[in-house]
Design a protein around this motif. Structure first.
Motif, PDB file in Angstrom:
ATOM      1  N   UNK A   1       0.827  -1.208   0.000  1.00 56.89           N
ATOM      2  CA  UNK A   1       0.000   0.000   0.000  1.00 56.89           C
ATOM      3  C   UNK A   1       0.862   1.259   0.000  1.00 56.89           C
ATOM      4  N   UNK A   2       1.946   1.233   0.799  1.00 65.46           N
ATOM      5  CA  UNK A   2       2.865   2.380   0.833  1.00 65.46           C
ATOM      6  C   UNK A   2       3.450   2.652  -0.547  1.00 65.46           C
ATOM      7  N   UNK A   3       3.849   1.568  -1.241  1.00 66.04           N
ATOM      8  CA  UNK A   3       4.475   1.712  -2.560  1.00 66.04           C
ATOM      9  C   UNK A   3       3.488   2.231  -3.596  1.00 66.04           C
ATOM     10  N   UNK A   4       2.301   1.611  -3.696  1.00 66.50           N
ATOM     11  CA  UNK A   4       1.348   2.004  -4.742  1.00 66.50           C
ATOM     12  C   UNK A   4       0.847   3.432  -4.534  1.00 66.50           C
ATOM     13  N   UNK A   5       0.621   3.806  -3.254  1.00 64.32           N
ATOM     14  CA  UNK A   5       0.167   5.172  -2.974  1.00 64.32           C
ATOM     15  C   UNK A   5       1.252   6.183  -3.333  1.00 64.32           C
ATOM     16  N   UNK A   6       2.481   5.868  -2.980  1.00 64.96           N
ATOM     17  CA  UNK A   6       3.601   6.761  -3.279  1.00 64.96           C
ATOM     18  C   UNK A   6       3.796   6.909  -4.779  1.00 64.96           C
ATOM     19  N   UNK A   7       3.767   5.795  -5.519  1.00 63.76           N
ATOM     20  CA  UNK A   7       3.960   5.846  -6.972  1.00 63.76           C
ATOM     21  C   UNK A   7       2.840   6.631  -7.645  1.00 63.76           C
ATOM     22  N   UNK A   8       1.611   6.398  -7.205  1.00 72.16           N
ATOM     23  CA  UNK A   8       0.499   7.157  -7.781  1.00 72.16           C
ATOM     24  C   UNK A   8       0.636   8.647  -7.528  1.00 72.16           C
ATOM     25  N   UNK A   9       1.110   9.009  -6.324  1.00 72.42           N
ATOM     26  CA  UNK A   9       1.294  10.415  -5.978  1.00 72.42           C
ATOM     27  C   UNK A   9       2.392  11.057  -6.814  1.00 72.42           C
ATOM     28  N   UNK A  10       3.453  10.292  -7.119  1.00 73.17           N
ATOM     29  CA  UNK A  10       4.530  10.816  -7.965  1.00 73.17           C
ATOM     30  C   UNK A  10       3.969  11.334  -9.282  1.00 73.17           C
TER      31      UNK A  10
END
Length: 590
Positions: free
Chosen positions: A68-77
């Protein structure tokens, strides 16, 4: 000073750009004084590639929390790319946007390196796989999130502006430079892949050994060097002037068209619609856009009524001004039409990012339960993405020099490269094929499962995943490059960064879309009592990952069909040719 005078003395030089770009002195750019700096930023990939492992080994997160941390961070990028694009086109300009946000990016990397060294790696020597660190205090976790989201802001906001700024170095009105501009996006994407390849090999090894601080310091140093390269070409870059808030301009068209909702369209079409004269458009550095027939209801915003004539004034410099909430120029109306035409294409390209995200998640989970031993070496499942970067890079290098000439020779067709829309369509078709291949591989993996279905590992070699990685890489190469080129070419002069930002945001939507599709499928195929584990359960042998892949292939095929319909009905933007020698005389007179 001598350079400035030399540029002024060249005002009658025909070797000047014709697309509205200017040099650092605000004069129409000379082709021989313009350069493009290619930047390869290794730092971002070094953080991205092992963020999940860092979350589990250092922060003690579970599989779900780390994902969840990774997908949220990548989407925010990718969503931050829209913010950077907006500021770039509206107020800061592309070059200044790159300078500001890459500083934020470097600050984020420094903060991540320092917080990891001082707070997160406790006790000393922790952070390796199987050797998690101690629990951390809330303020330490807050420092970690602050640093990675500074990296996300700095990289995401600068990426769209950097791509548009690189494309600005090529004159769209020059046939040779137009072709070079298309190649620029190809090699821009190649640079990103090579940076990711280095991160997947060198930095992954360093980070897997628990040397997180060293890896982050390498990321920081590479970013500082890249920033130096960006600064080195300051005097020679071509630039486009920011053109103001696009949201305001779009709102003006909507409001003005609604004000005149009851008016009939003029019989003579665009001849009776308001537009600034050519000299004025040359003065503000933006090419006029020719009138198009689509979305005719918006054309009412450019109809000049009797009361509108009173609102149009002419300054002593000969510049016309009007109240844009009452009457808009044809070019301003066409800007809104351009964005509306791009939206269906944008929506159809999102699914290619859904497939790409599955490569970063489900493909790795699939590989983790296959036979990973090759000779005497165990291949980490995440390292299989190296094949994607290798194949993608080779494909990009060989496409124009080998694949396309061979295609022309076999088919005996005119040597003309496929258009951006055609290449996007090819990529979307390959995405569907990639999911089919992944589904067949999963069926074979289950067939060769060792012992019973309770034991998840299969004797099928992980190397059987290579074809699906290759196909996903080829699909992404086609779609990513062509989509960026298409959105940059079809966006108005003042919205190039926003166009590329819209292109990049499709990747963010793909990240969220992949999570949404998986959640919906699991909700439908699983039961609360646990009797039906769903298609993608913790033990893959209990579910049907192959069925999920086949469903993804079907959705990708449907998406491809919708794209073909949208592409056939797309009407490209048409700019009015501009006289740059006249523009130079106008600028000198002001």
């Amino acid at each position: 000073m001598e350079e400035e005078e030399g540029i002024r003395d060249n005002k009658n030089n025909k070797n000047i750009t014709k697309d509205g770009s200017v040099d650092c002195y605000g004069k129409p750019a000379l082709k021989e004084t313009s350069v493009n700096q290619g930047l390869v930023i290794l730092g971002f990939s070094g953080v991205e590639v092992n963020l999940v492992v860092f979350s589990k080994s250092v922060l003690r997160y579970s599989h779900a929390e780390a994902a969840h941390t990774f997908t949220t961070w990548m989407g925010t990028v990718y969503l931050f790319s829209l913010i950077g694009a907006f500021l770039s086109d509206s107020y800061l300009g592309r070059y200044l946007t790159c300078l500001i946000f890459q500083v934020i990016y470097i600050i984020g990397l420094i903060a991540l390196s320092l917080s990891t060294h001082i707070f997160l790696l406790t006790p000393q020597g922790c952070g390796k796989i199987g050797e998690p660190c101690e629990a951390h205090k809330p303020f330490q976790i807050a420092l970690f999130y602050t640093s990675i989201y500074l990296i996300a802001l700095g990289n995401g906001a600068a990426e769209a502006a950097l791509a548009a700024f690189g494309a600005d170095q090529f004159d769209e009105e020059d046939p040779k430079e137009r072709q070079s501009k298309a190649s620029f996006f190809t090699y821009f994407y190649l640079a990103l892949n090579l940076g990711a390849l280095a991160a997947e090999t060198i930095l992954v090894y360093i980070e897997d050994m628990g040397q997180w601080v060293l890896a982050f310091r390498i990321c920081t140093l590479s970013s500082i060097v890249a920033y130096g390269f960006l600064l080195s070409g300051n005097l020679r870059y071509r630039r486009f002037k920011p053109c103001g808030n696009p949201i305001s301009r779009f709102s003006q068209v909507i409001v003005a068209s609604f004000r005149k909702f009851n008016l009939k369209m003029p019989l003579n079409g665009d001849q009776e619609l308001y537009e600034v004269d050519l000299k004025e458009s040359e003065r503000n550095g933006m090419r006029r856009i020719l009138h198009s027939n689509g979305f005719k209801f918006l054309d009412r915003a450019a109809i000049i009524m009797t009361e509108d004539m009173k609102l149009i004034t002419t300054t002593t410099e000969g510049k016309s001004t009007q109240n844009p909430w009452h009457v808009c120029t044809v070019t301003q109306v066409e800007e809104v039409k351009c964005v509306l035409r791009l939206l269906p294409i944008w929506l159809c390209t999102i699914f290619s990012s859904v497939v790409f995200v599955q490569m970063l998640s489900l493909f790795i989970e699939q590989g983790a339960v296959m036979n990973r031993r090759v000779f005497s070496f165990d291949i980490p499942p995440a390292s299989m993405t190296v094949f994607d970067f290798i194949f993608t890079s080779l494909f990009i290098i060989l496409y124009e020099r080998l694949v396309f000439p061979l295609h022309v020779k076999v088919t005996k067709r005119e040597p003309k490269l496929p258009s951006a829309l055609e290449r996007i369509g090819i990529g979307l078709a390959i995405a569907s094929l990639a999911m089919l291949v992944a589904g067949f591989v999963e069926q074979q993996r289950r067939k060769f499962a060792i012992g019973s279905l309770e034991q998840e590992t299969s004797s099928l070699s992980i190397l059987w995943q290579i074809p699906q990685y290759f196909l996903v890489g080829a699909s992404d190469a086609f779609v990513y490059v062509a989509r960026m080129e298409f959105f940059a070419s079809q966006a108005p002069d003042g919205l190039k960064s926003l166009g590329i930002g819209l292109s990049l945001s499709a990747s963010a939507m793909g990240s969220y879309g992949a999570s949404a599709i998986l959640s919906i499928v699991m909700r439908i195929t699983s039961s609360s009592d646990g009797k039906k584990p769903g298609w993608v359960p913790p033990n893959l042998n209990d579910g049907h990952l192959d069925w999920f892949y086949f469903l993804s292939a079907a959705l990708a095929a449907l998406n491809f069909g919708l794209f073909v319909v949208c592409a056939k009905h797309y009407k490209p933007i048409s700019f009015e040719k501009r006289d740059r020698e006249t523009e130079m005389r106008v600028l000198d007179s002001t």
